[in-house]
Design a protein around this motif. Structure first.
Motif, PDB file in Angstrom:
ATOM      1  N   GLU A 225       9.487  -8.933   2.037  1.00  0.00           N
ATOM      2  CA  GLU A 225       9.428  -7.869   1.290  1.00  0.00           C
ATOM      3  C   GLU A 225      10.129  -8.154   0.002  1.00  0.00           C
ATOM      4  O   GLU A 225      10.079  -7.525  -0.771  1.00  0.00           O
ATOM      5  N   THR A 226      10.895  -9.067  -0.217  1.00  0.00           N
ATOM      6  CA  THR A 226      11.686  -9.578  -1.319  1.00  0.00           C
ATOM      7  C   THR A 226      10.342 -10.144  -2.346  1.00  0.00           C
ATOM      8  O   THR A 226      10.792 -10.267  -3.636  1.00  0.00           O
ATOM      9  N   ARG A 227       9.221 -10.271  -1.880  1.00  0.00           N
ATOM     10  CA  ARG A 227       8.172 -11.069  -2.825  1.00  0.00           C
ATOM     11  C   ARG A 227       6.980 -10.125  -2.968  1.00  0.00           C
ATOM     12  O   ARG A 227       5.972 -10.531  -3.396  1.00  0.00           O
ATOM     13  N   ARG A 228       7.156  -8.893  -2.793  1.00  0.00           N
ATOM     14  CA  ARG A 228       5.930  -7.879  -2.946  1.00  0.00           C
ATOM     15  C   ARG A 228       6.736  -6.281  -3.242  1.00  0.00           C
ATOM     16  O   ARG A 228       7.783  -6.022  -2.920  1.00  0.00           O
ATOM     17  N   LEU A 229       5.831  -5.765  -4.007  1.00  0.00           N
ATOM     18  CA  LEU A 229       6.036  -4.277  -4.085  1.00  0.00           C
ATOM     19  C   LEU A 229       5.025  -3.539  -3.685  1.00  0.00           C
ATOM     20  O   LEU A 229       3.849  -3.736  -3.901  1.00  0.00           O
ATOM     21  N   ARG A 230       5.331  -2.407  -2.981  1.00  0.00           N
ATOM     22  CA  ARG A 230       4.409  -1.508  -2.209  1.00  0.00           C
ATOM     23  C   ARG A 230       4.141  -0.207  -2.986  1.00  0.00           C
ATOM     24  O   ARG A 230       5.074   0.456  -3.364  1.00  0.00           O
ATOM     25  N   ALA A 231       3.071   0.174  -3.288  1.00  0.00           N
ATOM     26  CA  ALA A 231       2.528   1.692  -3.503  1.00  0.00           C
ATOM     27  C   ALA A 231       1.931   2.438  -2.599  1.00  0.00           C
ATOM     28  O   ALA A 231       0.839   1.658  -2.037  1.00  0.00           O
ATOM     29  N   ASP A 232       2.164   3.670  -2.278  1.00  0.00           N
ATOM     30  CA  ASP A 232       1.599   4.181  -1.247  1.00  0.00           C
ATOM     31  C   ASP A 232       0.558   5.280  -1.795  1.00  0.00           C
ATOM     32  O   ASP A 232       1.020   5.976  -2.909  1.00  0.00           O
ATOM     33  N   ARG A 233      -0.665   5.316  -1.438  1.00  0.00           N
ATOM     34  CA  ARG A 233      -1.708   6.038  -1.898  1.00  0.00           C
ATOM     35  C   ARG A 233      -2.299   6.900  -0.987  1.00  0.00           C
ATOM     36  O   ARG A 233      -3.653   7.184  -1.054  1.00  0.00           O
ATOM     37  N   GLY A 234      -1.351   7.404   0.079  1.00  0.00           N
ATOM     38  CA  GLY A 234      -2.051   8.237   1.205  1.00  0.00           C
ATOM     39  C   GLY A 234      -2.837   7.497   2.122  1.00  0.00           C
ATOM     40  O   GLY A 234      -2.395   6.891   2.993  1.00  0.00           O
ATOM     41  N   ASP A 235      -4.278   7.642   1.846  1.00  0.00           N
ATOM     42  CA  ASP A 235      -4.958   6.720   2.732  1.00  0.00           C
ATOM     43  C   ASP A 235      -5.234   5.369   2.678  1.00  0.00           C
ATOM     44  O   ASP A 235      -5.774   4.632   3.339  1.00  0.00           O
ATOM     45  N   SER A 236      -4.551   4.590   1.550  1.00  0.00           N
ATOM     46  CA  SER A 236      -4.548   3.162   1.181  1.00  0.00           C
ATOM     47  C   SER A 236      -3.300   2.922   0.842  1.00  0.00           C
ATOM     48  O   SER A 236      -2.324   3.823   0.476  1.00  0.00           O
ATOM     49  N   VAL A 237      -2.828   1.682   0.921  1.00  0.00           N
ATOM     50  CA  VAL A 237      -1.638   1.000   0.461  1.00  0.00           C
ATOM     51  C   VAL A 237      -2.051  -0.269  -0.532  1.00  0.00           C
ATOM     52  O   VAL A 237      -3.024  -1.088  -0.505  1.00  0.00           O
ATOM     53  N   MET A 238      -1.385  -0.331  -1.721  1.00  0.00           N
ATOM     54  CA  MET A 238      -1.313  -1.450  -2.478  1.00  0.00           C
ATOM     55  C   MET A 238      -0.131  -2.514  -2.311  1.00  0.00           C
ATOM     56  O   MET A 238       0.961  -1.749  -2.604  1.00  0.00           O
ATOM     57  N   GLU A 239      -0.309  -3.681  -2.444  1.00  0.00           N
ATOM     58  CA  GLU A 239       0.948  -4.628  -2.706  1.00  0.00           C
ATOM     59  C   GLU A 239       0.684  -5.319  -3.683  1.00  0.00           C
ATOM     60  O   GLU A 239      -0.312  -5.834  -4.015  1.00  0.00           O
ATOM     61  N   LEU A 240       1.807  -5.375  -4.564  1.00  0.00           N
ATOM     62  CA  LEU A 240       1.663  -6.265  -5.790  1.00  0.00           C
ATOM     63  C   LEU A 240       2.583  -7.615  -5.270  1.00  0.00           C
ATOM     64  O   LEU A 240       3.749  -7.456  -4.912  1.00  0.00           O
ATOM     65  N   ILE A 241       1.968  -8.891  -5.231  1.00  0.00           N
ATOM     66  CA  ILE A 241       2.648  -9.714  -4.486  1.00  0.00           C
ATOM     67  C   ILE A 241       3.046 -11.004  -5.652  1.00  0.00           C
ATOM     68  O   ILE A 241       2.415 -11.146  -6.548  1.00  0.00           O
ATOM     69  N   ASP A 242       4.164 -11.452  -5.539  1.00  0.00           N
ATOM     70  CA  ASP A 242       4.461 -12.594  -6.422  1.00  0.00           C
ATOM     71  C   ASP A 242       3.696 -13.489  -6.464  1.00  0.00           C
ATOM     72  O   ASP A 242       2.910 -14.158  -5.721  1.00  0.00           O
ATOM     73  N   ALA A 243       3.380 -14.046  -7.751  1.00  0.00           N
ATOM     74  CA  ALA A 243       2.133 -14.773  -8.191  1.00  0.00           C
ATOM     75  C   ALA A 243       2.408 -16.224  -7.221  1.00  0.00           C
ATOM     76  O   ALA A 243       1.653 -16.998  -7.374  1.00  0.00           O
ATOM     77  N   ASN A 244       3.633 -16.796  -7.055  1.00  0.00           N
ATOM     78  CA  ASN A 244       3.852 -17.961  -6.553  1.00  0.00           C
ATOM     79  C   ASN A 244       3.806 -17.744  -5.107  1.00  0.00           C
ATOM     80  O   ASN A 244       3.649 -18.960  -4.510  1.00  0.00           O
ATOM     81  N   ALA A 245       3.451 -16.560  -4.446  1.00  0.00           N
ATOM     82  CA  ALA A 245       2.968 -16.737  -3.132  1.00  0.00           C
ATOM     83  C   ALA A 245       1.753 -17.347  -2.604  1.00  0.00           C
ATOM     84  O   ALA A 245       0.897 -17.175  -3.603  1.00  0.00           O
ATOM     85  N   SER A 246       1.639 -17.972  -1.506  1.00  0.00           N
ATOM     86  CA  SER A 246       0.336 -18.867  -1.371  1.00  0.00           C
ATOM     87  C   SER A 246      -0.922 -17.369  -1.192  1.00  0.00           C
ATOM     88  O   SER A 246      -0.875 -16.656   0.007  1.00  0.00           O
TER      89      SER A 246
END
Length: 283
Positions: free
Chosen positions: A47-68
């Motif tokens: 959880e420390t390497r991503r940011l989540r946005a709730d869109r109701g029927d969907s979920v979006m994750e912004l992930i650290d660019a250094n993650a594989s």
């Protein structure tokens, strides 16, 4: 607004979410979060390497660019179908869950209200909502259809890493309000879809040289006309050569030159000189 930073984007969406009642939607949202969390944990992204946005029927994750991204794709292709199978085999018909997914990379900024801004993110959202991806999910038996951006394919997929078979991804082009978007679909391209794949037979071929027009081929010389009956056969002149017709005027290459001709070196040719072609005065 923060400065745009490079991020990996993961988008997951529930099929036919709006067809369910409120109780079912609330339950499906929890299942979606659980599937996303397990896949990300399997990829080593906490959880420390991503940011989540709730869109109701969907979920979006912004992930650290250094993650594989390689580990993320491997987890999505194995963990998500496995979880969907385990859940759906015990769920009622109305609680079945099927997912569309997109993995993309690009630059995203966060505004003062916590909103996400970026054209790369917009493109990822349009891939997620594309009719082609929806059609692909309808043909999937494992309940999961995944599409990756051109950048993810170039940087990761095409190198055929373990657990990410490059041959399982196929080029597609989806339409959007900003024009066609190039992407790569995991699994077969759905039947009846259009505007996908590489250059088709009906499209103009890409030039293989630096110009748009093919280089000219070797020049050919027209065959000499057959001799008229009764005339003496004469050899064809070499390029630039002189032929003296018996009883006629000399010919030099191309056009007719009338009158006596004086050479530069003092020589003289009397009579009409023909530089190729024919005239009405010929016998």
């Amino acid at each position: 607004m923060t400065d745009p930073v490079s991020r990996t984007m993961l988008l997951l969406d529930i099929e036919k979410y709006s067809d369910r009642d409120d109780v079912e939607q609330a339950y499906l949202r929890r299942v979606l979060y659980d599937i996303a969390d397990r896949a990300l944990e399997r990829a080593g992204i906490d959880e420390t390497r991503r940011l989540r946005a709730d869109r109701g029927d969907s979920v979006m994750e912004l992930i650290d660019a250094n993650a594989s991204v390689t580990a993320l794709l491997r987890a999505l292709l194995t963990e998500v179908p496995s979880q969907l199978h385990g859940y759906n085999r015990l769920a009622s018909r109305s609680a079945q869950i099927r997912l569309r997914g997109v993995v993309a990379t690009g630059y995203v900024a966060v505004d003062t209200h916590g909103g996400w801004v970026g054209s790369d993110l917009n493109h990822a959202c349009r891939l997620l909502d594309a009719p082609l991806l929806r059609a692909a999910l309808r043909e999937r038996t494992d309940g999961f259809a995944l599409c990756v951006s051109e950048g993810v394919h170039t940087g990761i997929v095409r190198h055929d890493h373990h657990g990410i078979p490059a041959d399982d991804f196929h080029p597609v082009t989806v339409t959007s309000k900003n024009g066609p978007l190039r992407a790569w679909l995991h699994g077969p391209v759905p039947h009846g879809t259009q505007n996908h794949g590489d250059t088709g037979a009906g499209e103009a071929p890409v030039p293989t040289t630096s110009g748009d027009v093919p280089a000219p081929g070797p020049r050919t010389r027209e065959a000499p006309a057959p001799p008229t009956p009764g005339a003496h056969a004469q050899p064809a002149p070499a390029a630039g050569g002189v032929v003296f017709n018996l009883g006629g005027s000399p010919r030099i290459g191309g056009s007719l030159v009338g009158g006596d001709q004086h050479g530069v070196s003092g020589g003289q040719v009397t009579g009409d000189v023909h530089l190729g072609g024919t005239t009405g005065e010929e016998s």
